[in-house]
Design a protein around this motif. Structure first.
Motif, PDB file in Angstrom:
ATOM      1  N   ARG A 140       0.835  -1.186   0.000  1.00  0.00           N
ATOM      2  CA  ARG A 140       0.000   0.000   0.000  1.00  0.00           C
ATOM      3  C   ARG A 140       0.884   1.255   0.000  1.00  0.00           C
ATOM      4  O   ARG A 140       0.657   2.176  -0.759  1.00  0.00           O
ATOM      5  CB  ARG A 140      -0.907   0.008   1.228  1.00  0.00           C
ATOM      6  CG  ARG A 140      -2.146   0.839   0.999  1.00  0.00           C
ATOM      7  CD  ARG A 140      -3.127   0.656   2.123  1.00  0.00           C
ATOM      8  NE  ARG A 140      -2.678   1.342   3.310  1.00  0.00           N
ATOM      9  CZ  ARG A 140      -2.877   0.890   4.532  1.00  0.00           C
ATOM     10  NH1 ARG A 140      -3.457  -0.258   4.714  1.00  0.00           N
ATOM     11  NH2 ARG A 140      -2.464   1.581   5.563  1.00  0.00           N
ATOM     12  N   VAL A 141       1.932   1.192   0.825  1.00  0.00           N
ATOM     13  CA  VAL A 141       2.821   2.349   0.881  1.00  0.00           C
ATOM     14  C   VAL A 141       3.426   2.599  -0.480  1.00  0.00           C
ATOM     15  O   VAL A 141       3.426   3.703  -0.993  1.00  0.00           O
ATOM     16  CB  VAL A 141       3.958   2.104   1.905  1.00  0.00           C
ATOM     17  CG1 VAL A 141       4.996   3.201   1.779  1.00  0.00           C
ATOM     18  CG2 VAL A 141       3.394   2.046   3.295  1.00  0.00           C
ATOM     19  N   ARG A 142       3.919   1.467  -1.086  1.00  0.00           N
ATOM     20  CA  ARG A 142       4.606   1.633  -2.355  1.00  0.00           C
ATOM     21  C   ARG A 142       3.650   2.212  -3.414  1.00  0.00           C
ATOM     22  O   ARG A 142       3.970   3.126  -4.129  1.00  0.00           O
ATOM     23  CB  ARG A 142       5.194   0.304  -2.824  1.00  0.00           C
ATOM     24  CG  ARG A 142       6.386   0.544  -3.748  1.00  0.00           C
ATOM     25  CD  ARG A 142       6.936  -0.752  -4.267  1.00  0.00           C
ATOM     26  NE  ARG A 142       7.194  -1.726  -3.241  1.00  0.00           N
ATOM     27  CZ  ARG A 142       6.771  -2.984  -3.301  1.00  0.00           C
ATOM     28  NH1 ARG A 142       6.065  -3.397  -4.312  1.00  0.00           N
ATOM     29  NH2 ARG A 142       7.072  -3.816  -2.349  1.00  0.00           N
TER      30      ARG A 142
ATOM     31  N   ARG B 295       5.475   2.745  15.833  1.00  0.00           N
ATOM     32  CA  ARG B 295       4.194   3.431  15.591  1.00  0.00           C
ATOM     33  C   ARG B 295       4.373   4.942  15.700  1.00  0.00           C
ATOM     34  O   ARG B 295       3.793   5.700  14.928  1.00  0.00           O
ATOM     35  CB  ARG B 295       3.140   2.963  16.595  1.00  0.00           C
ATOM     36  CG  ARG B 295       2.678   1.543  16.332  1.00  0.00           C
ATOM     37  CD  ARG B 295       1.702   1.101  17.396  1.00  0.00           C
ATOM     38  NE  ARG B 295       0.468   1.899  17.314  1.00  0.00           N
ATOM     39  CZ  ARG B 295      -0.661   1.463  16.786  1.00  0.00           C
ATOM     40  NH1 ARG B 295      -0.720   0.249  16.310  1.00  0.00           N
ATOM     41  NH2 ARG B 295      -1.728   2.239  16.747  1.00  0.00           N
ATOM     42  N   PHE B 296       5.203   5.351  16.645  1.00  0.00           N
ATOM     43  CA  PHE B 296       5.475   6.767  16.839  1.00  0.00           C
ATOM     44  C   PHE B 296       6.105   7.379  15.585  1.00  0.00           C
ATOM     45  O   PHE B 296       5.683   8.405  15.082  1.00  0.00           O
ATOM     46  CB  PHE B 296       6.403   6.897  18.052  1.00  0.00           C
ATOM     47  CG  PHE B 296       6.921   8.266  18.291  1.00  0.00           C
ATOM     48  CD1 PHE B 296       6.100   9.272  18.771  1.00  0.00           C
ATOM     49  CD2 PHE B 296       8.257   8.548  18.045  1.00  0.00           C
ATOM     50  CE1 PHE B 296       6.588  10.528  18.999  1.00  0.00           C
ATOM     51  CE2 PHE B 296       8.750   9.809  18.266  1.00  0.00           C
ATOM     52  CZ  PHE B 296       7.919  10.811  18.737  1.00  0.00           C
ATOM     53  N   LYS B 297       7.129   6.653  15.052  1.00  0.00           N
ATOM     54  CA  LYS B 297       7.855   7.178  13.897  1.00  0.00           C
ATOM     55  C   LYS B 297       6.998   7.167  12.636  1.00  0.00           C
ATOM     56  O   LYS B 297       7.138   8.016  11.772  1.00  0.00           O
ATOM     57  CB  LYS B 297       9.109   6.333  13.641  1.00  0.00           C
ATOM     58  CG  LYS B 297      10.263   6.703  14.535  1.00  0.00           C
ATOM     59  CD  LYS B 297      10.786   8.063  14.149  1.00  0.00           C
ATOM     60  CE  LYS B 297      12.046   8.420  14.888  1.00  0.00           C
ATOM     61  NZ  LYS B 297      12.354   9.848  14.749  1.00  0.00           N
TER      62      LYS B 297
ATOM     63  N   ILE C 296       3.311   9.267   8.607  1.00  0.00           N
ATOM     64  CA  ILE C 296       3.152   8.665   7.284  1.00  0.00           C
ATOM     65  C   ILE C 296       1.832   7.924   7.184  1.00  0.00           C
ATOM     66  O   ILE C 296       1.103   8.028   6.199  1.00  0.00           O
ATOM     67  CB  ILE C 296       4.329   7.717   7.007  1.00  0.00           C
ATOM     68  CG1 ILE C 296       5.619   8.533   7.003  1.00  0.00           C
ATOM     69  CG2 ILE C 296       4.149   6.981   5.679  1.00  0.00           C
ATOM     70  CD1 ILE C 296       6.861   7.722   6.953  1.00  0.00           C
ATOM     71  N   LYS C 297       1.488   7.174   8.272  1.00  0.00           N
ATOM     72  CA  LYS C 297       0.254   6.382   8.221  1.00  0.00           C
ATOM     73  C   LYS C 297      -0.993   7.259   8.278  1.00  0.00           C
ATOM     74  O   LYS C 297      -2.061   6.826   7.867  1.00  0.00           O
ATOM     75  CB  LYS C 297       0.218   5.409   9.400  1.00  0.00           C
ATOM     76  CG  LYS C 297       1.390   4.445   9.439  1.00  0.00           C
ATOM     77  CD  LYS C 297       1.074   3.172   8.744  1.00  0.00           C
ATOM     78  CE  LYS C 297       0.456   2.213   9.726  1.00  0.00           C
ATOM     79  NZ  LYS C 297       0.266   0.908   9.090  1.00  0.00           N
ATOM     80  N   THR C 298      -0.889   8.482   8.827  1.00  0.00           N
ATOM     81  CA  THR C 298      -2.103   9.294   8.975  1.00  0.00           C
ATOM     82  C   THR C 298      -2.194  10.379   7.915  1.00  0.00           C
ATOM     83  O   THR C 298      -3.098  11.190   7.941  1.00  0.00           O
ATOM     84  CB  THR C 298      -2.129   9.972  10.362  1.00  0.00           C
ATOM     85  OG1 THR C 298      -0.893  10.670  10.526  1.00  0.00           O
ATOM     86  CG2 THR C 298      -2.301   8.969  11.469  1.00  0.00           C
ATOM     87  N   ARG C 299      -1.240  10.425   6.987  1.00  0.00           N
ATOM     88  CA  ARG C 299      -1.299  11.502   5.998  1.00  0.00           C
ATOM     89  C   ARG C 299      -2.373  11.194   4.950  1.00  0.00           C
ATOM     90  O   ARG C 299      -2.754  10.034   4.782  1.00  0.00           O
ATOM     91  CB  ARG C 299       0.059  11.677   5.315  1.00  0.00           C
ATOM     92  CG  ARG C 299       0.328  10.601   4.299  1.00  0.00           C
ATOM     93  CD  ARG C 299       1.684  10.718   3.722  1.00  0.00           C
ATOM     94  NE  ARG C 299       1.985   9.481   3.041  1.00  0.00           N
ATOM     95  CZ  ARG C 299       3.040   9.297   2.275  1.00  0.00           C
ATOM     96  NH1 ARG C 299       3.918  10.258   2.136  1.00  0.00           N
ATOM     97  NH2 ARG C 299       3.236   8.149   1.675  1.00  0.00           N
TER      98      ARG C 299
END
Ligand code: HEC
Length: 318
Positions: free
Chosen positions: A5-7, A297-299, A303-306
């Motif tokens: 998904r990221v890619r 999760r912090f780092k 990226i995950k919430t953008r």
């Protein structure tokens, strides 16, 4: 799943910047992976059927168990029943009082024939006896030392650094005294036998009359736990052959349990320390594992919430 998904979002961003969003990129890569898996499955299947036809049926029979011949009571001895040892649970140490009594049984009974040449007097200090007690016990034996100023060997009382004294001066003497059989050194005997402490315990108490139809050679004894069934060692543990100083009942099974615990300690002297260290290691790595999940999760949170928004290029009328 997650990475793809990221890619794909990243690809979308780049491509949207360059030449507009291509929605077919992700489904194209899925199609390629599915066709790769399907092709591999077909190739493996065909290769498997081919190999099964070529390789003879008994090619790997040497690695396989041998059916009815696999276990034979007379050759392998009877399987020793499992005992509920105090030191077996993952969070338990040896029963050190039992080691102390077991040492007494070894010293008064087994040491007449068996050496324990890898154990030094000092090993008992803090395990089953105090330093003063061990010094006194060691001093009861004479050791050869030297040479002195004149080049002569001399005798001196034992010290903490000496090994346990041997029962016989050499193997030949031991065999001569035991009808040709060699009483093995007991330092690592628990490690050296299948079934470990369960086997030693069962062996020490496993003497019976031979079953009907089995005759035992003169000088041998029937023991169903000993491979072959006929052992040169006579039964040595009977009720009350040793008097315990702490008032523990001294029946044969208690003596066998204590001497076996002592021999298990001799084979695994690091046992208690190992379990303590293992627990520390697991506690530490579990904490680090949880921390690392939190840190990841912090780092990744930004990226995950953008949200990636696609703005179509403006079409200008020329
Ligand atoms: C009279 C001498 C004698 C005494 C006492 C004696 N043993 Fe033995 N032991 C032997 C001999 C001899 C053998 C070798 C037996 C054989 O190979 O047939 C043996 C073998 C063994 C074995 C190895 C069995 C195997 O699987 O190969 C163990 C374990 C053992 N003895 C433990 C003990 C313990 C524990 C004691 C004390 C409670 C003890 N023995 C007392 C003579 C003795």
């Amino acid at each position: 799943m997650f990475f793809s998904r990221v890619r794909s979002t990243t690809t979308a961003t780049f491509s949207s910047m360059k030449r507009g969003f291509s929605s077919s990129a992700a489904s194209e890569s899925n199609r390629i992976s599915i066709s790769f898996v399907a092709k591999s499955a077909v190739v493996c299947g065909v290769a498997g059927v081919g190999l099964a036809a070529i390789v003879p049926d008994d090619a790997f029979s040497g690695l396989m168990p041998k059916g009815a011949e696999a276990f034979n009571l007379i050759e392998n001895g009877m399987h020793a029943p499992h005992q509920d040892w105090d030191h077996k649970p993952w969070n338990k140490t040896f029963d050190h009082q039992s080691i102390r009594r077991g040492y007494q049984v070894y010293r008064e009974v087994c040491a007449a024939c068996h050496s324990m040449s890898l154990v030094s007097w000092r090993n008992l200090v803090g395990v089953s006896h105090t330093e003063a007690e061990v010094k006194e016990m060691a001093a009861e034996y004479e050791y050869e030392d030297g040479p002195d100023d004149q080049g002569n060997m001399f005798k001196r009382p034992g010290k903490l650094s000496d090994r346990f004294p041997a029962a016989y001066p050499n193997e030949e003497a031991a065999r001569a005294a035991n009808g040709g059989a060699y009483p093995p050194d007991l330092s690592c005997i628990v490690k050296a036998r299948h079934g470990e402490e369960d086997y030693i315990f069962a062996l020490l108490l496993g003497y019976t009359e031979p079953p009907a139809g089995i005759s035992i050679r003169e000088g041998l004894h029937f023991n169903r736990y000993f491979p072959g069934g006929a052992i040169s060692m006579a039964r040595s543990l009977y009720d009350e052959v040793v008097d315990y100083e702490d008032g523990t009942p001294n029946n044969a099974s208690q003596l066998a349990k204590d001497v076996t615990t002592f021999l298990t300690w001799a084979s695994y002297p690091e046992h208690d320390e190992r379990k303590k260290l293992g627990m520390k290691a697991i506690a530490l790595s579990a904490t680090l594992f949880v921390l690392s999940i939190w840190y990841k999760r912090f780092k990744w949170a930004p990226i995950k919430t953008r949200q990636i928004v696609y703005k179509p290029p403006q079409v200008r009328d020329v």
